[in-house]
Design a protein around this motif. Sequence first.
Motif, PDB file in Angstrom:
ATOM      1  N   VAL A 120     -82.468  36.814 -15.770  1.00  0.00           N
ATOM      2  CA  VAL A 120     -81.087  36.321 -16.128  1.00  0.00           C
ATOM      3  C   VAL A 120     -80.258  35.101 -15.463  1.00  0.00           C
ATOM      4  CG1 VAL A 120     -78.653  37.184 -16.486  1.00  0.00           C
ATOM      5  CG2 VAL A 120     -80.495  38.714 -16.322  1.00  0.00           C
ATOM      6  N   GLN A 121     -79.830  34.195 -16.241  1.00  0.00           N
ATOM      7  CA  GLN A 121     -79.521  32.884 -15.949  1.00  0.00           C
ATOM      8  C   GLN A 121     -77.945  33.062 -16.232  1.00  0.00           C
ATOM      9  OE1 GLN A 121     -80.841  29.647 -14.853  1.00  0.00           O
ATOM     10  NE2 GLN A 121     -82.703  30.413 -14.038  1.00  0.00           N
ATOM     11  N   THR A 122     -77.236  32.540 -15.217  1.00  0.00           N
ATOM     12  CA  THR A 122     -75.635  32.452 -15.629  1.00  0.00           C
ATOM     13  C   THR A 122     -75.041  31.698 -14.351  1.00  0.00           C
ATOM     14  OG1 THR A 122     -73.632  33.777 -15.656  1.00  0.00           O
ATOM     15  CG2 THR A 122     -75.380  34.516 -14.053  1.00  0.00           C
ATOM     16  N   GLU A 123     -73.633  31.194 -14.617  1.00  0.00           N
ATOM     17  CA  GLU A 123     -72.966  30.617 -13.758  1.00  0.00           C
ATOM     18  C   GLU A 123     -72.014  31.615 -12.908  1.00  0.00           C
ATOM     19  OE1 GLU A 123     -69.718  27.001 -13.626  1.00  0.00           O
ATOM     20  OE2 GLU A 123     -70.128  27.735 -15.468  1.00  0.00           O
ATOM     21  N   LEU A 143     -78.650  31.439 -10.528  1.00  0.00           N
ATOM     22  CA  LEU A 143     -77.689  30.466 -10.840  1.00  0.00           C
ATOM     23  C   LEU A 143     -78.157  29.373 -11.802  1.00  0.00           C
ATOM     24  CD1 LEU A 143     -74.770  29.411 -10.360  1.00  0.00           C
ATOM     25  CD2 LEU A 143     -75.795  28.100  -8.224  1.00  0.00           C
ATOM     26  N   SER A 144     -77.366  29.163 -12.766  1.00  0.00           N
ATOM     27  CA  SER A 144     -77.531  28.327 -13.808  1.00  0.00           C
ATOM     28  C   SER A 144     -76.570  27.181 -13.618  1.00  0.00           C
ATOM     29  CB  SER A 144     -77.354  28.727 -15.383  1.00  0.00           C
ATOM     30  OG  SER A 144     -77.635  27.575 -16.175  1.00  0.00           O
ATOM     31  N   TYR A 145     -76.839  25.853 -13.590  1.00  0.00           N
ATOM     32  CA  TYR A 145     -76.008  24.621 -13.334  1.00  0.00           C
ATOM     33  C   TYR A 145     -75.747  24.307 -14.867  1.00  0.00           C
ATOM     34  CZ  TYR A 145     -77.109  24.776  -8.579  1.00  0.00           C
ATOM     35  OH  TYR A 145     -77.206  25.471  -7.247  1.00  0.00           O
ATOM     36  N   GLY A 146     -76.116  24.656 -16.026  1.00  0.00           N
ATOM     37  CA  GLY A 146     -75.792  24.015 -17.186  1.00  0.00           C
ATOM     38  C   GLY A 146     -76.751  24.308 -18.219  1.00  0.00           C
ATOM     39  N   LYS A 151     -82.326  28.117 -21.975  1.00  0.00           N
ATOM     40  CA  LYS A 151     -83.092  28.455 -20.993  1.00  0.00           C
ATOM     41  C   LYS A 151     -84.057  29.904 -21.347  1.00  0.00           C
ATOM     42  CE  LYS A 151     -80.695  26.145 -17.023  1.00  0.00           C
ATOM     43  NZ  LYS A 151     -80.092  26.263 -16.105  1.00  0.00           N
ATOM     44  N   ILE A 152     -83.628  30.218 -22.695  1.00  0.00           N
ATOM     45  CA  ILE A 152     -84.443  31.327 -23.192  1.00  0.00           C
ATOM     46  C   ILE A 152     -85.485  30.710 -24.182  1.00  0.00           C
ATOM     47  CG2 ILE A 152     -84.271  33.373 -24.796  1.00  0.00           C
ATOM     48  CD1 ILE A 152     -81.518  34.058 -23.742  1.00  0.00           C
ATOM     49  N   PRO A 153     -86.611  31.166 -24.232  1.00  0.00           N
ATOM     50  CA  PRO A 153     -87.261  32.504 -23.454  1.00  0.00           C
ATOM     51  C   PRO A 153     -88.090  31.878 -22.236  1.00  0.00           C
ATOM     52  CG  PRO A 153     -88.865  31.678 -25.423  1.00  0.00           C
ATOM     53  CD  PRO A 153     -87.538  30.659 -25.424  1.00  0.00           C
TER      54      PRO A 153
END
Length: 290
Positions: A120-123, A143-146, A151-153
């Motif tokens: 899972v990617q998220t802020e 952590l996603s920076y934007g 970013k899937i898949p």
Amino acid sequence: MLRLVLPKGSLERATLELFEAADLPVHRSSSVDYQANIDDPRIDSVRILRPQEIPTYVSEGLFDLGITGRDWVEETGSVVESLGELKYSKNTGNPIKMVVAVAGDSPAESVKDLPNGVRVQTEYLESTRRFFEANGVEANVRLSYGATEAKIPDIADCVVEITETGRALRAAGLKVIDTILTSYTEVVANPIAYADPDKRKAMDQVMTLLNGVLDARGRVLLKLNVSEARKDAVLAVLPSMKSPTVSPLSDGGYAVESVIEKRTINLVIPALREAGATDLLEMPISKIVP
């Protein structure tokens, strides 16, 4: 006198427009200046900072009053007093939603359908971890920076993002399978400042002005004249926020005023004219204070 912090970024323009309409215009030397002022005796200073930081700073007492999103209050776990929601966001008057999204061709229909170890990617790291744990799924949350939806898949199996309309997620070929929370813009106060009677009074007065503007949005004041014979027919088709104001005229007819929703005006005016109304006048409203 209140130390106020306002959100920079996506909510910045809409927030400054709201304060302008509330007769609390924010003055700063340039659009990139983080310090500002409002020429009002209730407000001592103004800072403009990222909404992610605002709940923490208000909780710690660096500011008395701040505007942020419920999403960041929950994410940071900040202890603040809520003065209420301000129902506006960066583009519309709708709330934002923190959602879980996966590839459009994924068989998953909810978080519970995702396997343990899902990437899972998220802020929103803490909110995401709590949500997945509450649903019994062991997730690898990063952590996603934007550009999270991109970013899937290959980098992520799912993302947690905020959305107003879901349009960007659909454009990226994703589908929403769960909603973690719904968030309006919110006014939050430091608990100690909130307990101070003078500061609390100032906070309440500022909220009255802001809510007055928001309540007026989407509404207009409609004025008309009507004869005694047609009064009942006109009032039967006239919408009203509460009840219309009806005043006698010197010629024996009546002057009528009513606050109605702007989106219905194109139907209301012809119907009133057919019912016998004359001299119809539509006027904008700056504030509505019950």
